[in-house]
Design a protein around this motif. Structure first.
Motif, short mmCIF file in Angstrom:
data_model
loop_
_atom_site.label_atom_id
_atom_site.label_comp_id
_atom_site.label_asym_id
_atom_site.label_seq_id
_atom_site.Cartn_x
_atom_site.Cartn_y
_atom_site.Cartn_z
N HIS A 25 3.99 10.27 6.71
CA HIS A 25 3.72 9.77 5.37
C HIS A 25 3.74 10.85 4.30
O HIS A 25 3.77 10.53 3.10
CB HIS A 25 2.35 9.07 5.34
N GLN A 77 -4.81 0.89 -6.33
CA GLN A 77 -3.64 0.66 -5.47
C GLN A 77 -4.04 -0.17 -4.25
O GLN A 77 -5.19 -0.14 -3.79
CB GLN A 77 -3.02 1.99 -5.04
N SER A 78 -3.06 -0.90 -3.71
CA SER A 78 -3.33 -1.76 -2.55
C SER A 78 -3.04 -1.05 -1.24
O SER A 78 -3.57 -1.44 -0.19
CB SER A 78 -2.49 -3.03 -2.64
N ASP A 79 -2.19 -0.01 -1.26
CA ASP A 79 -1.83 0.72 -0.05
C ASP A 79 -2.79 1.88 0.19
O ASP A 79 -3.44 2.37 -0.74
CB ASP A 79 -0.41 1.27 -0.16
N PRO A 80 -2.88 2.35 1.45
CA PRO A 80 -3.72 3.53 1.72
C PRO A 80 -3.20 4.76 0.98
O PRO A 80 -2.03 4.83 0.58
CB PRO A 80 -3.60 3.70 3.24
N CYS A 81 -4.05 5.73 0.83
CA CYS A 81 -3.71 7.00 0.19
C CYS A 81 -3.38 8.02 1.27
O CYS A 81 -4.11 8.12 2.26
CB CYS A 81 -4.89 7.47 -0.66
N TYR A 82 -2.29 8.77 1.06
CA TYR A 82 -1.89 9.79 2.03
C TYR A 82 -1.74 11.14 1.33
O TYR A 82 -1.24 11.22 0.19
CB TYR A 82 -0.56 9.43 2.69
N CYS A 113 -3.60 9.39 -6.11
CA CYS A 113 -4.01 8.09 -5.57
C CYS A 113 -4.99 7.45 -6.54
O CYS A 113 -5.71 8.14 -7.27
CB CYS A 113 -4.66 8.23 -4.20
N THR A 120 -12.49 6.20 4.74
CA THR A 120 -12.49 5.15 3.74
C THR A 120 -13.51 5.49 2.66
O THR A 120 -14.70 5.67 2.95
CB THR A 120 -12.81 3.79 4.36
#
Length: 249
Positions: free
Chosen positions: A179, A11-16, A7, A89
Motif C-alpha cells: 500500500h 475518508q472511507s478507506d483505511p489510512c496507510y 489522511c 484504529t
C-alpha cells in the motif's frame, strides 16, 4: 524522514503510511474553537487518549509527544517518523461548548514497511527453468510478466518462484507492491548452460558403448576366423579320402 502522507477522518478507506514517513491526520477544518479528543483502540478494547485540545490547550501522549505537532489553522495532527506501533484504529470525538458530542469517527491506520530491493534469479534443471523473486516489505503482492504478458500474481511472503519450460525466451519481470511502495526487476531469460557433469557422464557412456562395440567386433572376427579354419580342415580331409583317414587312425 520519509515523504508526507495525508489522511482524513472523512475518508472511507483505511489510512496507510510507510515506516519513517510523516503522517498528516486531518481532523477538523479549524481547531481554534474546538474541544477535540483523539483516542486509539488497544488490544483489550480499551481506548488510549493520544491527543486532546481543551480551552485551546494541547495535550499529547508520551508515545507521540517528541515527534508530533498540531496545526490549529487546519486542524491537522502531524506525526513525524511513524513506527509500526502507530498502527491501529483511531477515534476522533468533537464536543461543543456545552460538552455535548457533535462528531465521532473511526479511522484505521496501517503503518507498513516499504518494499526493499527486488532480486530475481534463474535456476536450470533438465528441461525446466525455475525463476525466483524475493523482496522485503509488508503485505507484498507480486506480479510475474513475460514480454509484457501476465503469467502469475498473488501474495508473497519473502519470495515467490515460477517454472518456465526450456523453450521460454524473452524478458521476465517481477513486480512487487504494497500500500505504500512498489518496485520491479526485469531480467533476460537465457538458454541454460550445458552441465559439466552431464557432459562427463555422456562422454563416459559413449566410451563404454564404443568399448563394447570394439570388443564385440574383435570377438566376431575371432569366431569367424576359427570357423573358417575348421572349414578348411574338414575340406582337406574330405579331399584326401577314407584311406588317409584310416592311416591317421
Amino acid at each position: 524522514m520519509g515523504p508526507d502522507r495525508f489522511c482524513s477522518f472523512n475518508q472511507s478507506d483505511p489510512c496507510y503510511a510507510a515506516v519513517g514517513d510523516k503522517l498528516n491526520l486531518l481532523m477538523v477544518r479549524d481547531a481554534r474553537d474546538q474541544e477535540l479528543h483523539l483516542y486509539k483502540e488497544l488490544m483489550d478494547s480499551r481506548e488510549l487518549e493520544v491527543f486532546r485540545i481543551m480551552n485551546k490547550k494541547k495535550k499529547k501522549h508520551e508515545s507521540i509527544r517528541n515527534r508530533s505537532e498540531f496545526i490549529f489553522d487546519n486542524g491537522t495532527l502531524i506525526i513525524n517518523r511513524v513506527i509500526r506501533a502507530d498502527s491501529g484504529t483511531y477515534i476522533l470525538e468533537l464536543y461543543d461548548s456545552d460538552g455535548s458530542r457533535t462528531f465521532k469517527k473511526h479511522l484505521p491506520v496501517n503503518i507498513e514497511a516499504p518494499i526493499g530491493s527486488v532480486e530475481v534469479s534463474i535456476s536450470c534443471f533438465s528441461n525446466q527453468r525455475s525463476v525466483s523473486c524475493s523482496s522485503d516489505g509488508d503485505q507484498i503482492i507480486y506480479n510475474w510478466t513475460l514480454n509484457g504478458e501476465m503469467l502469475e500474481q498473488g501474495s508473497m511472503d519473502g519470495n515467490t518462484t515460477i517454472q518456465l519450460n526450456e523453450g521460454t525466451d524473452g524478458n521476465i519481470s517481477c513486480s512487487v507492491k504494497n500500500h505504500v511502495s512498489h518496485a520491479q526487476k526485469t531480467i533476460r531469460v537465457k538458454p541454460c548452460p550445458v552441465s559439466v557433469v552431464f557432459v562427463l557422464v555422456w562422454c563416459f557412456q559413449l566410451m563404454v558403448l564404443l568399448g563394447l562395440l570394439g570388443g564385440f567386433h574383435i570377438y566376431m572376427r575371432h569366431t569367424s576366423g576359427k570357423k573358417q579354419e575348421d572349414q578348411k580342415v574338414r575340406m582337406r580331409r574330405f579331399r584326401e579320402g577314407p584311406e588317409h583317414t584310416a592311416e591317421d587312425s
